[in-house]
Design a protein around this motif. Sequence first.
Motif, PDB file in Angstrom:
ATOM      1  N   ILE A  28      12.133  24.324   9.749  1.00 10.46           N
ATOM      2  CA  ILE A  28      11.574  25.608  10.176  1.00 10.46           C
ATOM      3  C   ILE A  28      12.239  26.081  11.469  1.00 10.46           C
ATOM      4  O   ILE A  28      12.499  27.267  11.650  1.00 10.46           O
ATOM      5  N   TRP A  29      12.525  25.137  12.349  1.00  9.67           N
ATOM      6  CA  TRP A  29      13.185  25.479  13.616  1.00  9.67           C
ATOM      7  C   TRP A  29      14.690  25.702  13.450  1.00  9.67           C
ATOM      8  O   TRP A  29      15.367  26.047  14.423  1.00  9.67           O
ATOM      9  N   CYS A  77      23.883  11.255  26.823  1.00 12.14           N
ATOM     10  CA  CYS A  77      24.068  12.687  26.551  1.00 12.14           C
ATOM     11  C   CYS A  77      22.923  13.502  27.138  1.00 12.14           C
ATOM     12  O   CYS A  77      23.136  14.582  27.698  1.00 12.14           O
ATOM     13  N   PHE A  78      21.674  12.976  27.036  1.00 14.37           N
ATOM     14  CA  PHE A  78      20.524  13.679  27.603  1.00 14.37           C
ATOM     15  C   PHE A  78      20.623  13.762  29.127  1.00 14.37           C
ATOM     16  O   PHE A  78      20.273  14.770  29.734  1.00 14.37           O
ATOM     17  N   ILE A  79      21.105  12.682  29.744  1.00 14.77           N
ATOM     18  CA  ILE A  79      21.128  12.617  31.207  1.00 14.77           C
ATOM     19  C   ILE A  79      22.274  13.438  31.789  1.00 14.77           C
ATOM     20  O   ILE A  79      22.090  14.254  32.702  1.00 14.77           O
ATOM     21  N   ARG A 132      14.743  19.113  21.325  1.00 16.54           N
ATOM     22  CA  ARG A 132      13.493  19.256  20.574  1.00 16.54           C
ATOM     23  C   ARG A 132      13.599  18.628  19.196  1.00 16.54           C
ATOM     24  O   ARG A 132      12.745  17.815  18.790  1.00 16.54           O
ATOM     25  N   GLY A 133      14.650  18.983  18.447  1.00 16.07           N
ATOM     26  CA  GLY A 133      14.783  18.483  17.084  1.00 16.07           C
ATOM     27  C   GLY A 133      15.020  16.987  17.014  1.00 16.07           C
ATOM     28  O   GLY A 133      14.418  16.290  16.189  1.00 16.07           O
ATOM     29  N   LEU A 173      13.176  11.404  15.922  1.00 13.45           N
ATOM     30  CA  LEU A 173      13.055  10.014  16.381  1.00 13.45           C
ATOM     31  C   LEU A 173      11.595   9.578  16.445  1.00 13.45           C
ATOM     32  O   LEU A 173      11.254   8.444  16.078  1.00 13.45           O
ATOM     33  N   LEU A 174      10.734  10.467  16.902  1.00 11.95           N
ATOM     34  CA  LEU A 174       9.314  10.131  17.018  1.00 11.95           C
ATOM     35  C   LEU A 174       8.700   9.830  15.656  1.00 11.95           C
ATOM     36  O   LEU A 174       7.983   8.836  15.485  1.00 11.95           O
TER      37      LEU A 174
END
Length: 529
Positions: free
Chosen positions: A284-285, A379-381, A305-306, A311-312
């Motif tokens: 949807i996103w 990559c996030f950091i 977000r995705g 992962l969650l």
Amino acid sequence: MCQIGKYKYAKNKDLHVQIVHLLYDRDNEDIQFVFTVVLPKQGVLFDEVEQKLALKPDLMQKILSNQNARTEKLHLYLPKFKMEAVFQLNGVLIQLGMVNVFNDTEADFRGIINKQDDRSVHTSTKPLEFISIMEHGIIGFVLNLISLIHGSFAIVISVLVIGIIIYHQYHNRLTREEKITLILSVNIYFYMNIYVAVLVSGNIQTLLGDIYEQNFDSSWCTFRGYLIPVSCCALFHAFAIQAFYRLCRIVYSNHRWVQFYWLYVIAIPVQLVEAIIILCPILIWHDVIYLPNEHYCFVPFTNTRGILWALLIAYGVPLLLLSLIYLRITIFIRQQPLNQTLMVKQRQKRDLAAIQRIFINVGLLFVLGIPGVTLLIMCFITGIEHPLTYRITWVGPEVSFAISSIQMVFMTPQLKNLIIIRRRQNPCLTAANIHHVYLANNHTLDFGVEGLEKTCETLDKSGISYVGAGRTRQQALGLVFLDVPISDSATVEKVKPVPMNASAPRSSSSLTIGLLSTLDSFISSSCSL
């Protein structure tokens, strides 16, 4: 290339474009090379931008100049690309004095060609490649090949195991516990097969894209990218369902409905539907997009977000369920009184060992996925995505699945007995469908100690349990628990436990075997249920 950094940035309202200047490192302060990227806004055709630039040379100079640009922090993403250009050098070379080279009558190349009568030269030009950005190289190709080989191996093993289990269930009469254990094993292998098959299809696309530069962007590509977290989620939920069955056997053994065979058969499609529903937000996103450098669709790691949602749901929730189940079983066992029967203790011990085996299999998947997770965190950091992030990420799961597909056979007693031990069985014992024998009788040593040892060896190879005699006294005194399906009208024999004062060894001190003495009335005692 995907990174966050400070770059020279500008906008042009006449062309409706964004402009980024990438400065190359330099040794000479008087010379500066700049790579300028012009990005039209959404809805603006690049052909229109090129036409305006061709009509207004001063506008081209204005865009290429970085004097009007300001330094800003940008999130910059550039896909892999290659630029080619054709240069006609005939006129330039003639001006430099190479006149005879392009004259069919005067040109003479007999000193550098094999044919003596060939004095002509081809003056046609070919494309000259001057910029080629290949982010992966040979290392990326090898990583993708390793994933492809191990993933294919896991698929072959999974299909073979599923086929053997289905054949065995169809041609043999099994206990309820055996049926449930085998169907839960099929559940794990089935979703492992789907997950690995999707990953292998991505490996093939990456391989073809690297070699032939094919583009696989399509709606089907998007669906397969969505199927990766869905199948992963279903697989880890399959492990959770197997752990739930062991929980019910230990903690809720009085609730017979939670040990119903068809309950776990129905759970197989239900867990897939559940995974599809709870992961539909990433569709949807519109988080599943085509990755041009990898040549398949997936949620990009830069999409926080995705990727966090995937992962969650795929990893976090199943791991939490497994941890809670293991904690509940451990607390329950510790709270049990010490006067429990030995049979109950042995059953709880087997089920707890099964939970531990599940954690070993799941732990293997997480351990081999550490390199990919590390790159993802980096990559996030830092905001900089390593060019090989995706390929390193998928190597871990596919290698671990190749190992797990074999490991589960050896670590699950029912599968080991079915696939390995039964292949060495005595065909006569297999045809007789014997599950257990009692060896304490007056003919046990008719063929001596060697005959008894041979009997024990044959029974072990055939997966048939036995009591009353063995290679040692402890083995002869050992307990065996059998789960036998009993109908309401069944009449079965109940053998009383052997009293310790009746268990006198007949073997002399020189024998290395154990043999129990029994009474005829003790062996033949039976009652109706």
